[in-house]
Write an enzyme that holds these catalytic residues in place. Structure first.
Site, short mmCIF file in Angstrom:
data_model
loop_
_atom_site.label_atom_id
_atom_site.label_comp_id
_atom_site.label_asym_id
_atom_site.label_seq_id
_atom_site.Cartn_x
_atom_site.Cartn_y
_atom_site.Cartn_z
N ASP A 84 1.02 -1.57 -0.18
CA ASP A 84 0.19 0.30 -0.28
C ASP A 84 1.20 1.09 -0.26
OD1 ASP A 84 -2.78 0.85 0.07
OD2 ASP A 84 -1.48 1.81 2.20
N ARG A 85 0.87 2.39 1.44
CA ARG A 85 1.83 2.97 0.65
C ARG A 85 2.58 2.60 0.64
NH1 ARG A 85 -1.35 6.71 -0.99
NH2 ARG A 85 0.00 8.26 -0.34
N HIS A 111 -10.92 7.94 -0.26
CA HIS A 111 -10.17 9.00 0.38
C HIS A 111 -9.45 8.99 -0.26
CE1 HIS A 111 -8.55 4.40 -0.51
NE2 HIS A 111 -7.41 4.77 0.17
N HIS A 125 -6.53 -7.11 0.73
CA HIS A 125 -6.29 -5.88 0.18
C HIS A 125 -4.88 -6.06 1.77
CE1 HIS A 125 -3.90 -2.01 -0.18
NE2 HIS A 125 -4.07 -1.90 0.76
#
Length: 289
Positions: free
Chosen positions: A104-105, A149, A269
């Site tokens: 992810d990030r 988001h 995820h």
């Protein structure tokens, strides 16, 4: 909370900024970078396995968890800055070259490290993201609602922080619930740790996301225009977002990578927590290439 069997150190990475780093094991080094809305704890299963024969470093990213959360000056949370943090962490433990995996990030930070520090990153693994530039290109129409988001936190400072801070557990908890397929993947105590960490980092988390709607896009565009590609072996693990959003995931990644192993997973995820055995296998396969 801490990963059992790991030691913890505060590692200075820039003027006035230190990261909290979990470390264990011996052997060739691999750095594991967490995603949103989590901390390094998301790697607890994978890290413990890899530490049997690798030196494993699991930092909280700047702005997250127990790491420092400096005020944003425009580039403070660019993935370029955060990638430099990762190189500094590895160097602090005596490693000038290391394998790198991000979710992810953290995957966006890992990708930027692979582009900016190709001489430092020997192998690269990306879990469930697209490059920032491609991510914005594929988010169109009503299907883009899944990424609401991204648009909220792309807004100028003020409103996003105020809205999220008004109900942080509801906001961050939404993603922990919506993005997982196994109720037992994130136990109650770990979930509580994630929510507490995120609740205490609203401003810096928003700054991280805001950078991906601005300066990170500029950096990706510059690399694309210059023809820069990832030279090291790359493994990408993704849900089948291409089918859901109408793009060819493999083709997008092939444009960035010279040596790509792209795998579609059936877990949610948070795959390092839902399917750690699958993730470990993919990482071990990567490290043999």
């Amino acid at each position: 909370m801490r990963i059992t069997g790991f030691d913890y150190q505060r590692v200075p990475v820039a003027d006035g900024v230190a990261l909290d780093v979990a470390v264990a094991g011996t052997g060739s080094p691999i750095v594991l970078l967490h995603g949103f809305p989590e901390t390094h704890l998301m790697w607890r299963h994978v890290a413990a396995d890899l530490a049997a024969d690798h030196t494993v470093l699991c930092p909280d990213l700047r702005g997250y968890g127990e790491s420092d959360k400096p005020a944003d000056t425009g580039e403070t949370y660019s993935k370029r800055t955060m990638a430099a943090d990762v190189v500094a962490v590895a160097k602090a433990f005596g490693h000038d070259r290391f394998a790198l995996a991000g979710h992810d990030r953290g995957a966006l930070v890992a990708l930027r490290a692979g582009l900016d520090h190709a001489d430092k990153v020997s192998h690269l693994a990306i879990l469930d993201v697209l490059p920032t530039l491609d991510m914005w290109d594929v988010m169109r129409g009503t299907s883009a609602a899944v990424g609401f988001h991204l648009y909220l936190m792309a807004q100028p400072p003020g409103l996003p922080e105020e809205l999220i801070a008004a109900a942080p557990d509801a906001f961050f908890g939404h993603f922990l619930d919506a993005w997982t397929q196994r109720d037992d993947a994130i136990p109650a105590d770990v979930r509580a740790a994630y929510l507490k960490a995120s609740r205490n980092a609203v401003t810096s988390i928003v700054a991280d996301y805001r950078a991906s709607a601005g300066i990170d896009v500029e950096h990706d565009k510059a690399d694309r225009e210059a023809g820069h590609r990832l030279a090291m072996p790359l493994t990408v693990l993704q849900q089948d977002w291409g089918a859901a959003l109408g793009y060819d995931a493999v083709a997008l990644w092939q444009a960035w990578a010279e040596d790509l192993d792209h795998r579609t997973v059936t877990s949610g995820h948070f795959m390092a927590e839902e399917s750690p055995t699958e993730v470990v296998k993919a990482l071990r396969d990567l490290l043999t290439r």
